[in-house]
Write a protein that holds these residues in place. Structure first.
Motif, PDB file in Angstrom:
ATOM      1  N   ILE A 191       0.878  -1.172   0.000  1.00 11.78           N
ATOM      2  CA  ILE A 191       0.000   0.000   0.000  1.00 11.78           C
ATOM      3  C   ILE A 191       0.910   1.215   0.000  1.00 11.78           C
ATOM      4  N   ARG A 192       0.802   2.066  -1.014  1.00  8.74           N
ATOM      5  CA  ARG A 192       1.701   3.209  -1.153  1.00  8.74           C
ATOM      6  C   ARG A 192       0.901   4.504  -1.126  1.00  8.74           C
ATOM      7  N   GLY A 193       1.511   5.543  -0.575  1.00  5.33           N
ATOM      8  CA  GLY A 193       0.809   6.815  -0.485  1.00  5.33           C
ATOM      9  C   GLY A 193       1.738   8.000  -0.387  1.00  5.33           C
ATOM     10  N   ILE A 194       1.132   9.191  -0.406  1.00  4.51           N
ATOM     11  CA  ILE A 194       1.836  10.465  -0.260  1.00  4.51           C
ATOM     12  C   ILE A 194       1.146  11.227   0.859  1.00  4.51           C
ATOM     13  N   SER A 195       1.919  11.746   1.814  1.00  4.34           N
ATOM     14  CA  SER A 195       1.348  12.394   2.994  1.00  4.34           C
ATOM     15  C   SER A 195       2.140  13.637   3.370  1.00  4.34           C
ATOM     16  N   LYS A 196       1.593  14.409   4.290  1.00  2.35           N
ATOM     17  CA  LYS A 196       2.309  15.537   4.868  1.00  2.35           C
ATOM     18  C   LYS A 196       3.478  15.008   5.696  1.00  2.35           C
ATOM     19  N   ARG A 197       4.569  15.748   5.688  1.00  3.80           N
ATOM     20  CA  ARG A 197       5.684  15.366   6.537  1.00  3.80           C
ATOM     21  C   ARG A 197       5.308  15.597   7.996  1.00  3.80           C
ATOM     22  N   HIS A 213       5.872  -4.124   7.290  1.00  4.79           N
ATOM     23  CA  HIS A 213       7.024  -3.232   7.203  1.00  4.79           C
ATOM     24  C   HIS A 213       6.496  -1.903   6.682  1.00  4.79           C
ATOM     25  N   PHE A 214       6.999  -0.783   7.229  1.00  8.26           N
ATOM     26  CA  PHE A 214       6.552   0.546   6.803  1.00  8.26           C
ATOM     27  C   PHE A 214       7.782   1.409   6.560  1.00  8.26           C
ATOM     28  N   PHE A 215       7.830   2.024   5.375  1.00  4.59           N
ATOM     29  CA  PHE A 215       8.945   2.892   4.983  1.00  4.59           C
ATOM     30  C   PHE A 215       8.401   4.226   4.519  1.00  4.59           C
ATOM     31  N   ALA A 216       9.016   5.326   4.960  1.00  2.00           N
ATOM     32  CA  ALA A 216       8.604   6.658   4.519  1.00  2.00           C
ATOM     33  C   ALA A 216       9.844   7.504   4.252  1.00  2.00           C
ATOM     34  N   GLU A 217       9.789   8.336   3.215  1.00  2.00           N
ATOM     35  CA  GLU A 217      10.925   9.194   2.872  1.00  2.00           C
ATOM     36  C   GLU A 217      10.426  10.501   2.264  1.00  2.00           C
ATOM     37  N   ALA A 218      11.044  11.607   2.659  1.00  2.00           N
ATOM     38  CA  ALA A 218      10.669  12.915   2.130  1.00  2.00           C
ATOM     39  C   ALA A 218      11.052  13.028   0.662  1.00  2.00           C
ATOM     40  N   PHE A 219      10.243  13.796  -0.087  1.00  2.00           N
ATOM     41  CA  PHE A 219      10.621  14.113  -1.464  1.00  2.00           C
ATOM     42  C   PHE A 219      10.559  15.612  -1.741  1.00  2.00           C
ATOM     43  N   ASP A 220      10.052  16.407  -0.798  1.00  2.42           N
ATOM     44  CA  ASP A 220      10.172  17.861  -0.868  1.00  2.42           C
ATOM     45  C   ASP A 220      10.058  18.417   0.549  1.00  2.42           C
ATOM     46  N   ASP A 221       9.922  19.723   0.682  1.00  4.17           N
ATOM     47  CA  ASP A 221       9.947  20.352   2.002  1.00  4.17           C
ATOM     48  C   ASP A 221       8.714  20.063   2.846  1.00  4.17           C
ATOM     49  N   THR A 222       7.626  19.643   2.244  1.00  5.46           N
ATOM     50  CA  THR A 222       6.376  19.488   3.001  1.00  5.46           C
ATOM     51  C   THR A 222       5.780  18.087   2.944  1.00  5.46           C
ATOM     52  N   ARG A 223       6.240  17.215   2.051  1.00  5.19           N
ATOM     53  CA  ARG A 223       5.585  15.920   1.859  1.00  5.19           C
ATOM     54  C   ARG A 223       6.599  14.772   1.848  1.00  5.19           C
ATOM     55  N   LEU A 224       6.093  13.590   2.127  1.00  2.31           N
ATOM     56  CA  LEU A 224       6.872  12.366   1.987  1.00  2.31           C
ATOM     57  C   LEU A 224       6.015  11.298   1.313  1.00  2.31           C
ATOM     58  N   THR A 227       5.478   3.474   1.915  1.00  2.00           N
ATOM     59  CA  THR A 227       5.070   2.149   1.465  1.00  2.00           C
ATOM     60  C   THR A 227       4.854   1.263   2.682  1.00  2.00           C
ATOM     61  N   ALA A 228       3.682   0.671   2.764  1.00  2.00           N
ATOM     62  CA  ALA A 228       3.386  -0.326   3.793  1.00  2.00           C
ATOM     63  C   ALA A 228       3.250  -1.675   3.100  1.00  2.00           C
ATOM     64  N   THR A 229       3.928  -2.687   3.608  1.00  2.64           N
ATOM     65  CA  THR A 229       3.765  -4.033   3.062  1.00  2.64           C
ATOM     66  C   THR A 229       3.133  -4.911   4.137  1.00  2.64           C
ATOM     67  N   VAL A 230       2.017  -5.539   3.776  1.00  2.00           N
ATOM     68  CA  VAL A 230       1.158  -6.234   4.735  1.00  2.00           C
ATOM     69  C   VAL A 230       0.939  -7.670   4.280  1.00  2.00           C
ATOM     70  N   ASN A 231       1.145  -8.627   5.169  1.00  6.87           N
ATOM     71  CA  ASN A 231       0.838 -10.021   4.853  1.00  6.87           C
ATOM     72  C   ASN A 231      -0.639 -10.163   4.504  1.00  6.87           C
ATOM     73  N   ALA A 232      -0.926 -10.871   3.422  1.00 10.55           N
ATOM     74  CA  ALA A 232      -2.321 -11.012   2.999  1.00 10.55           C
ATOM     75  C   ALA A 232      -2.428 -12.067   1.917  1.00 10.55           C
ATOM     76  N   PRO A 233      -3.601 -12.706   1.771  1.00  8.25           N
ATOM     77  CA  PRO A 233      -3.831 -13.589   0.624  1.00  8.25           C
ATOM     78  C   PRO A 233      -3.760 -12.787  -0.677  1.00  8.25           C
ATOM     79  N   GLU A 234      -3.303 -13.434  -1.729  1.00  6.38           N
ATOM     80  CA  GLU A 234      -3.186 -12.756  -3.016  1.00  6.38           C
ATOM     81  C   GLU A 234      -4.541 -12.231  -3.471  1.00  6.38           C
ATOM     82  N   HIS A 235      -4.543 -11.044  -4.060  1.00  7.64           N
ATOM     83  CA  HIS A 235      -5.708 -10.360  -4.646  1.00  7.64           C
ATOM     84  C   HIS A 235      -6.648  -9.747  -3.598  1.00  7.64           C
TER      85      HIS A 235
END
Length: 392
Positions: A191-197, A213-224, A227-235
């Motif tokens: 699950i991927r998204g864009i949010s306020k820093r 697992h959850f990873f977040a990284e800035a890409f400008d001065d106000t937002r990052l 990506t969240a990866t979650v165990n789940a059945p396919e589809h």
């Protein structure tokens, strides 16, 4: 060197980057992209030093554009914390010293921005012509003698000196080059998204916890981007409406430490993308005749090591340089040998890390956290030495 023309199946990051690299070296290219146009193509990409060095090798001008657009670690010195789900610090990534240590910074950039930069670079005048065809799906390809041919969905055929499949995880070209090697589901959804820093850890952060697992990284001065990866059945998760996916993620991980819940909560629904995650077994060959593979078509990889786009850019830099130094058959032999050794090793390592990172076994989870903590004071980890030190 004899003038050649390369036909490229796929206009994603790998395909467009290859077109830019070839044009810069006086080699003409035609790109065949199934989509009508280049629109929003997902959330963000972490370009690690090996990927940034590959961009610079593809085109110094391209490297400048990526640096000016993305959020570069050499412009801020904050470390990136890696934490357990309840907020305990396991390790810090010292991203500020990446340029001095690995020869290039880490850059956070929106996938759509990187795609736009590549599309603009493709259309600039250069030493050789590049043509991009939209709504042009490659259905088949063949090689005979010193000629390679693609057949498009509308019945047209186009000939050149080489066909490169950069057509993604569910590649048509892969079956032509390597036989039937279907993607394999890794057992988790992205699950991927864009949010306020957030105020806390606004430059970026990582969480590891039960089943995800959850990873977040800035890409400008106000937002990052995150990506969240979650165990789940396919589809199961891709079938949900996006608002349901967001609500379910908050319900699942709402008790995880700040700033994870607030980061997910501030994401607009139109900025969320949900996809199942696949890789495939290492391929026995990356080329046959004058047909070759690149990027996810050759080595789809899970997001755990953050190397999907970086590995594609490495492929591009390697193949483009080899085509200027050798004839096509020799270039492909060198390319297949050099790139498959590195990529296959990283795909296998990523798969092992994914299994460990997504465990729901409390004992294994404590072992994982202990392993991360044990690397806290080591100068070089596998990730650093094997990934970041690479130069194409």
């Amino acid at each position: 060197m004899k003038s050649i023309k390369v036909l490229i199946a796929g206009g994603g990051i790998g395909g467009l980057a290859l077109a830019v690299a070839l044009r810069e070296r006086g080699i003409s290219a035609e790109v065949f992209e199934r989509a009508k146009g280049f629109g929003n193509t997902g959330s963000g990409i972490e370009l690690t030093p090996n990927g940034v060095k590959s961009v610079d090798r593809i085109s110094p001008r391209l490297g400048e554009a990526v640096r000016s657009t993305g959020w570069s670690s050499d412009r801020h010195a904050a470390d990136m914390p890696i934490m357990s789900w309840d907020g305990k610090l396991l390790k810090s990534r010292e991203v500020g010293n990446f340029p001095a240590k690995w020869g290039a910074p880490m850059i956070g950039i929106l996938r759509a921005d990187l795609h736009r930069i590549l599309a603009e670079a493709v259309h600039r005048p250069g030493p050789a012509p590049v043509t991009v065809h939209h709504q042009a799906t490659v259905m088949a390809a063949s090689s005979a003698g010193d000629t390679a041919t693609v057949r498009l969905a509308d019945g047209r055929t186009v000939t050149g000196d080489l066909v490169v499949g950069a057509d993604g995880v569910r590649s048509t070209m892969r079956s032509l080059v390597a036989g039937e090697v279907p993607p394999r589901y890794l057992g988790f959804t992205s699950i991927r998204g864009i949010s306020k820093r957030p105020a806390q850890h606004g430059d970026g952060f990582v969480f590891v916890g039960p089943g995800g697992h959850f990873f977040a990284e800035a890409f400008d001065d106000t937002r990052l981007f995150w990506t969240a990866t979650v165990n789940a059945p396919e589809h199961s998760w891709p079938a949900k409406p996006v608002e349901r996916a967001k609500a379910d993620l908050l319900e699942l991980w709402g008790e995880w430490s700040a700033p994870l819940p607030e980061t997910v909560a501030s994401c607009a629904l139109e900025d969320m993308v949900v996809t199942d995650v696949h890789d495939c077994p290492p391929l026995k060959r990356w080329h046959t005749g004058r047909l070759a593979l690149l990027g996810d078509a050759a080595h789809p990889i899970g997001p755990v090591l953050g190397q999907g786009a970086n590995m594609a850019l490495e492929d591009v830099a390697s193949l483009a340089c080899l085509l200027t130094e050798h004839d096509v058959p020799a270039a492909l032999r060198h390319y297949g040998r050099i790139r498959s050794q590195r990529a296959n090793k990283i795909v296998q390592h990523s798969r092992l890390i994914a299994r460990l990172g997504h465990t729901t076994n409390p004992l294994v989870g404590r072992l994982r956290d202990a392993l991360i903590k044990s690397m806290k004071r080591r100068e070089e980890t596998y990730r650093d030495k094997e990934l970041f030190s690479y130069s194409p």
